[in-house]
Scaffold this active site. Structure first.
Site, mmCIF file in Angstrom:
data_model
loop_
_atom_site.group_PDB
_atom_site.id
_atom_site.type_symbol
_atom_site.label_atom_id
_atom_site.label_comp_id
_atom_site.label_asym_id
_atom_site.label_seq_id
_atom_site.Cartn_x
_atom_site.Cartn_y
_atom_site.Cartn_z
ATOM 1 C CG LEU A 35 -41.637 -18.896 -9.573
ATOM 2 C CD1 LEU A 35 -41.864 -17.459 -9.457
ATOM 3 C CD2 LEU A 35 -42.202 -19.752 -8.510
ATOM 4 N N GLY A 45 -38.318 -17.222 -14.725
ATOM 5 C CA GLY A 45 -37.969 -16.491 -15.769
ATOM 6 C C GLY A 45 -36.836 -16.929 -16.597
ATOM 7 N N GLY A 48 -49.609 -9.604 -17.595
ATOM 8 C CA GLY A 48 -50.290 -8.354 -16.821
ATOM 9 C C GLY A 48 -49.821 -7.172 -17.563
ATOM 10 N N GLY A 74 -38.205 -8.303 -17.455
ATOM 11 C CA GLY A 74 -37.025 -8.982 -17.868
ATOM 12 C C GLY A 74 -36.358 -8.782 -19.565
ATOM 13 N N GLY A 116 -21.506 -12.412 -32.820
ATOM 14 C CA GLY A 116 -21.541 -11.751 -31.544
ATOM 15 C C GLY A 116 -20.527 -12.397 -30.658
ATOM 16 C CG HIS A 176 -0.200 -24.910 -0.006
ATOM 17 N ND1 HIS A 176 0.014 -24.492 -1.193
ATOM 18 C CD2 HIS A 176 0.744 -25.874 0.173
ATOM 19 C CE1 HIS A 176 1.138 -24.996 -1.898
ATOM 20 N NE2 HIS A 176 1.183 -26.274 -0.848
#
Length: 467
Positions: free
Chosen positions: A42, A44, A118, A147, A182, A444
């Site tokens: 859970l 991901g 699933g 995902g 990359g 500030h």
């Protein structure tokens, strides 16, 4: 194999990452019966192998940089060693706390959490292979939230000295001279953290003309200048031809014959959608190169009653995008008529040092949409901001506005810029005029003042800036 069991719900969600669990929690909150299927953990990728662990490592890098900064502040401190095992332990501890909290949250909302693999096996049906047998979940609505995965390039096989971002997060040592294939978000973040933790040489290979090429060009150029000062090397505009791994390192040959050699190669060429062999196309869902095509206004697929959220939908692959899409879909199913999500209004943050933040249109995009003469921009240099001087950061905030109209883009580079993105996204999404922001009182000394100063200048009344 145990007998098949069948359950019926208002919504069945395939995937328990940011998009999936957000849909589950919001749907349950609105009184819908929810089942959520997850084959891994859970939370991901973002929680376990992406955003959270990467940012934990970047924080370690930030602390590791502090001793060198301390010399200019009169502090005699030094970095004696990096205990990688403890660094990884810190990362895992952060993940563990968040994971435990999320598990408790899902349980408290009466979400039926189903562990297992699933597949979509019908217009309103998901079949799950669990440890106890096969389970069939029927939903009046289905939400696909499966995902993404780390991509590689043809001919480059992951393993050994060739890493993806997930393997890089588990590396038991700091690479000495890594090569990063990359120069997007993942690539520059790893370059930053490895350099901070003591890598002798870091080299980024990017085939496009700039690092973080999707950002406003001014941010890309600023990051390149900063990386040069930090000693992070990069090759731009030439693509990779060949990668040759060995037991002790990797040799990368570019199309122009340039050769780079390092002890590891990180392949950071983007992420692909997890949709293969999940039954999507068989149910009539329109796809494009593995991505699920969903209506931009409703996120419903070409199969009525089936929605898609997160990284499998073409567009920005960001956890907070998937999270918001999950909430949106749950509210839509519950009949709440939520406002559609505007993709350009989603904040984009890169957590390297210096940090990058952007929301809305780049200057180039604004000119393409509105015309060259209809766009005004202003860059406020952080050199005029007191808190940025204290932090010792260079950089700027760039505002892009429609002439005589609202601010349509905010772009920034500098230390801690991620913390300014809340105000930036409100400015763009609420279509604020420079005059609106200029009239607000910014505390500030804060870096937020730089946002106010940029707006003052764009409104035609600069104080600490030149018009």
């Amino acid at each position: 194999m145990a007998a098949t069991t069948t359950d019926q719900f208002d919504v069945v969600i395939l995937g328990g990452g940011s998009g999936g669990y957000a849909a589950a929690l919001r749907g349950a909150q609105l009184g819908l019966t929810i089942a959520m299927v997850e084959k891994d953990k859970l939370g991901g990728t973002c929680l376990h192998r992406g955003c959270v662990p990467t940012k934990a490592m970047l924080h370690v890098g930030e602390v590791a940089d502090a001793p060198s900064e301390g010399k200019d502040l009169g502090l005699d401190i030094s970095l004696n060693a990096v205990d990688v095992e403890k660094v990884l332990g810190f990362k895992d501890k952060v993940i563990g706390r968040l994971y435990k909290g999320l598990q408790g949250l899902v349980k408290s909302r009466d979400v039926e959490y189903v562990e297992g693999f699933g597949r979509l096996t019908g217009k309103n049906q998901v079949t799950v292979e669990t440890g106890d047998g096969e389970r069939v979940l029927t939903g009046k609505n289905i939400v696909l939230a499966t995902g993404s995965f780390s991509k590689t390039l043809p001919g480059i096989e992951l393993g050994g000295r060739i890493l993806d971002s997930e393997a890089a997060l588990q590396l038991p040592e700091v690479p000495k001279n890594p090569i990063i294939l990359g120069g997007g978000v993942i690539g520059v973040e790893f370059a930053s953290v490895w350099k901070s933790l003591g890598a002798e040489s870091v080299t980024i290979v990017e085939g496009l003309p700039h690092l973080v090429a999707n950002e406003d060009e001014s941010l890309s150029k600023a990051l390149e200048r900063s990386f040069k000062k930090r000693g992070i090397k990069f090759s731009l505009g030439v693509f990779t031809e060949k990668v040759e791994p060995s037991d002790s390192g990797v040799k990368v040959t570019l199309a122009d014959g340039t050769v780079f050699e390092g002890d590891y190669l990180l392949v950071a060429v983007g992420r692909g959608p997890v949709t293969k062999d999940l039954g999507y196309e068989e149910q009539g869902i329109e796809m494009d190169r593995g991505f699920v095509l969903a209506d931009k206004g409703t996120l419903e697929t070409s199969a009525p009653g089936i929605y898609a959220v997160g990284d499998i939908v073409p567009g920005l692959q960001l956890a907070h995008r998937g999270f918001q899409q999950g909430i949106f879909v749950a509210e839509l199913i519950a009949g709440q008529n939520p406002a559609p999500i505007v993709e350009s209004g989603i904040p984009r943050i890169t957590y390297c040092e210096p940090q990058l933040g952007s929301v809305g249109l780049t200057e180039k995009q604004a000119k393409e949409q509105l015309g060259d003469d209809a766009v005004q921009t202003y860059e406020y240099n952080l050199g005029g901001n007191g808190k940025s001087q204290i932090l010792g950061t260079t950089g700027f905030i760039k505002l892009v506005r429609e002439k005589d109209g609202p601010i349509v883009g905010v772009h920034m580079v500098g230390s801690r810029m991620s913390e300014l993105m809340g105000e930036a996204q409100l400015i763009v999404n609420w279509e604020a005029y420079p005059e609106d922001v200029a009239s607000l009182v910014h505390g500030h000394p804060t870096q937020h003042e730089a946002m106010g100063e940029a707006a003052l200048a764009l409104a035609g009344k600069p104080l600490h800036a030149h018009a």
